[in-house]
Design an enzyme around this catalytic site. Sequence first.
Site, PDB file in Angstrom:
ATOM      1  N   GLN A  22      -7.645  -2.020   4.262  1.00  0.00           N
ATOM      2  CA  GLN A  22      -6.387  -1.327   3.630  1.00  0.00           C
ATOM      3  C   GLN A  22      -7.007  -0.496   2.455  1.00  0.00           C
ATOM      4  O   GLN A  22      -6.488   0.464   2.042  1.00  0.00           O
ATOM      5  CB  GLN A  22      -5.384  -2.217   3.223  1.00  0.00           C
TER       6      GLN A  22
ATOM      7  N   GLU B 113     -18.971  22.038 -16.150  1.00  0.00           N
ATOM      8  CA  GLU B 113     -19.550  20.755 -16.559  1.00  0.00           C
ATOM      9  C   GLU B 113     -18.710  19.665 -15.888  1.00  0.00           C
ATOM     10  O   GLU B 113     -19.269  18.689 -15.605  1.00  0.00           O
ATOM     11  CB  GLU B 113     -19.187  20.593 -17.983  1.00  0.00           C
TER      12      GLU B 113
ATOM     13  N   SER C  44     -13.530  24.198 -28.899  1.00  0.00           N
ATOM     14  CA  SER C  44     -13.809  23.033 -29.625  1.00  0.00           C
ATOM     15  C   SER C  44     -12.462  22.736 -30.781  1.00  0.00           C
ATOM     16  O   SER C  44     -11.992  23.649 -31.167  1.00  0.00           O
ATOM     17  CB  SER C  44     -15.234  23.048 -30.322  1.00  0.00           C
TER      18      SER C  44
ATOM     19  N   SER D 128       0.784  -1.040  -0.056  1.00  0.00           N
ATOM     20  CA  SER D 128       0.002  -0.058   0.057  1.00  0.00           C
ATOM     21  C   SER D 128       1.067   1.297   0.051  1.00  0.00           C
ATOM     22  O   SER D 128       0.330   2.399   0.198  1.00  0.00           O
ATOM     23  CB  SER D 128      -0.895   0.199   1.128  1.00  0.00           C
TER      24      SER D 128
ATOM     25  N   ASN E 217      -2.325  -1.650  13.418  1.00  0.00           N
ATOM     26  CA  ASN E 217      -3.858  -1.488  13.411  1.00  0.00           C
ATOM     27  C   ASN E 217      -4.185  -0.194  14.021  1.00  0.00           C
ATOM     28  O   ASN E 217      -5.071   0.910  13.311  1.00  0.00           O
ATOM     29  CB  ASN E 217      -4.547  -2.654  14.133  1.00  0.00           C
TER      30      ASN E 217
ATOM     31  N   ASN F 144     -16.956  27.131 -24.364  1.00  0.00           N
ATOM     32  CA  ASN F 144     -17.877  26.033 -23.416  1.00  0.00           C
ATOM     33  C   ASN F 144     -17.316  26.403 -21.830  1.00  0.00           C
ATOM     34  O   ASN F 144     -16.170  26.654 -21.621  1.00  0.00           O
ATOM     35  CB  ASN F 144     -17.646  24.694 -23.742  1.00  0.00           C
TER      36      ASN F 144
ATOM     37  N   LYS G  51     -17.066  27.778 -30.854  1.00  0.00           N
ATOM     38  CA  LYS G  51     -17.470  27.284 -29.363  1.00  0.00           C
ATOM     39  C   LYS G  51     -16.500  27.884 -28.395  1.00  0.00           C
ATOM     40  O   LYS G  51     -15.592  28.195 -28.382  1.00  0.00           O
ATOM     41  CB  LYS G  51     -17.306  25.832 -29.425  1.00  0.00           C
TER      42      LYS G  51
ATOM     43  N   THR H 181     -39.464  26.713 -10.915  1.00  0.00           N
ATOM     44  CA  THR H 181     -39.611  25.240 -10.415  1.00  0.00           C
ATOM     45  C   THR H 181     -39.986  24.647 -11.479  1.00  0.00           C
ATOM     46  O   THR H 181     -40.623  25.039 -12.580  1.00  0.00           O
ATOM     47  CB  THR H 181     -40.835  25.511  -9.418  1.00  0.00           C
ATOM     48  N   HIS H 182     -39.458  23.381 -11.577  1.00  0.00           N
ATOM     49  CA  HIS H 182     -40.001  22.491 -12.634  1.00  0.00           C
ATOM     50  C   HIS H 182     -39.173  22.732 -13.669  1.00  0.00           C
ATOM     51  O   HIS H 182     -39.510  22.277 -15.104  1.00  0.00           O
ATOM     52  CB  HIS H 182     -41.308  22.199 -12.938  1.00  0.00           C
TER      53      HIS H 182
END
Length: 526
Positions: A383, A351, A338, A84, A171, A346, A344, A216-217
């Site tokens: 671990q 995002e 892009s 590890s 531990n 963006n 473009k 709303t919605h």
Amino acid sequence: MESQLVSSSSPSIRSSLSLSKYTPTRRHRLSLPLMAGKSERGRPAAVSCAMGQPPSAEEKKEVKLWGGRFEENVTDAVERFTESISFDKQLYKQDILGSRAHASMLAHQGLMSDSDRDSILQGLDEIGRQIEAGEFVWRTDREDVHMNIEAALTDLIGEPAKKLHTARSRNDQVLTDFRLWCRDAIDAILSRIKNLQVALLTLAEKNAGLIVPGYTHLQRAQPVLLQHLLLAYVEQLERDAGRLLDCRVRQNFCPLGACALAGTGLPIDRFMTSNALGFTAPMRNSIDAVSDRDFVLELLSANSIIAIHLSRIGEEWVLWASEEFGFLTPSDAVSTGSSIMPQKKNPDPMELVRGKSARVVGDLVSLLVLCKGLPHAYNRDLQEDKEPVFDSVKTIIGMLEVSAEFAQNITFNQERIQKALPAGHLDATTLADYLVKKGIPFRTSHDIVGRSVAFCVAKNCQLQDLSLDELRSINPVFDKDVYEFLGVENAIHKFCSYGSTGAECVASQLDYWIAKLDINRDKDIK
């Protein structure tokens, strides 16, 4: 910081607990080692010169620190699978810190000499210096951060190092390191939350009086002040900070001295090490101390809620930056283009904030599933608890930082917003309030306004465009004072309930947050 890390014992003990340059100061805490050079799941992108390879087949392998009862070495495949160190070396500062406190306690309790303690502390200082300088060789055959540091200490100072693990298991050692790391991580996240709150408040101050459609919605609902919406984000982030603070209180208990699971028969002082490391107290039950990971589950849960809040902000701003809305424009500094479409621009950072929220939630789910079927006490499965935590913290810090950066680099398009406001009959509910004030029951008022809106739809106009005669044709209760309630500006001025979008209410909310976050309007808000 040192006062938190040093026991209130005698001056000699205080001196022996001095944590030198490897104390995780505030600067260190807010600059966690998890940030640089990690792959997508938190592992180092390359384990190169800083990571030693296992000995070749011709060489005799180093005997494990736990190897006394074994007659054979583990295979290379097992060694690769069980190591590890590739990710838990992030805990090195906390491991050195815990070992310093433990060695000082052992000396105080007569379990090692003062000279052995001093040799250990000096050796740990040197190992810390080597790690900071990039000179330390991390070896996969030494499995993890604990055994790498302990074996290196033995190489460096000899026999005294062999006393360091007295009354300690990996531990309780790893849980001590992990709780210290998570405590530092929480502090780092909290500072980023405040930075984002300040950025949002700055944005609110710059856009005083700007009315936007409330939804709303995802349908037009009522007019709201943009400041009110931005302050909603601030409120959510404050609850996020509160969850982290609560989490920090519950996790700030020390497992060191619980050993493997049952404690020890040696006369250690767990309160001394707990005080030295800035914990509230030792954990009461040694089995609980080494077996549960609820403190990281709670941290990842808090992070997941933060991620969801940030994702919602991201979604809103991505929508508002579209041509269909056109409510905000990000600067070039926080936009991308892009590879094929030259026109473009963006809002990629938000995002990705939206996208990375899935990753943070996934880290929580991974750890929940990991823990769900484990018997008490410790199991090697645990671990696998670290990578989701490292990833979650790294990701949430990045999300908070880029959200603040984005907030500092956007402009709200007031002309476009004002042109869009008339659509949707945003003042309809305010008109219903007008009728209630005239003594009409609300359900009846609702029906009257609904028929008024239908009349407007048929006529292709707004409520404020209807003549008084037209309104009275729907219901004679309407009077000329009705026009004080129509139109988004008038509607905004009619809101007066506590916490509402009324101008005075929002100004009061803004003043509250400016004071709470200790912001200087002239200095901090530009």
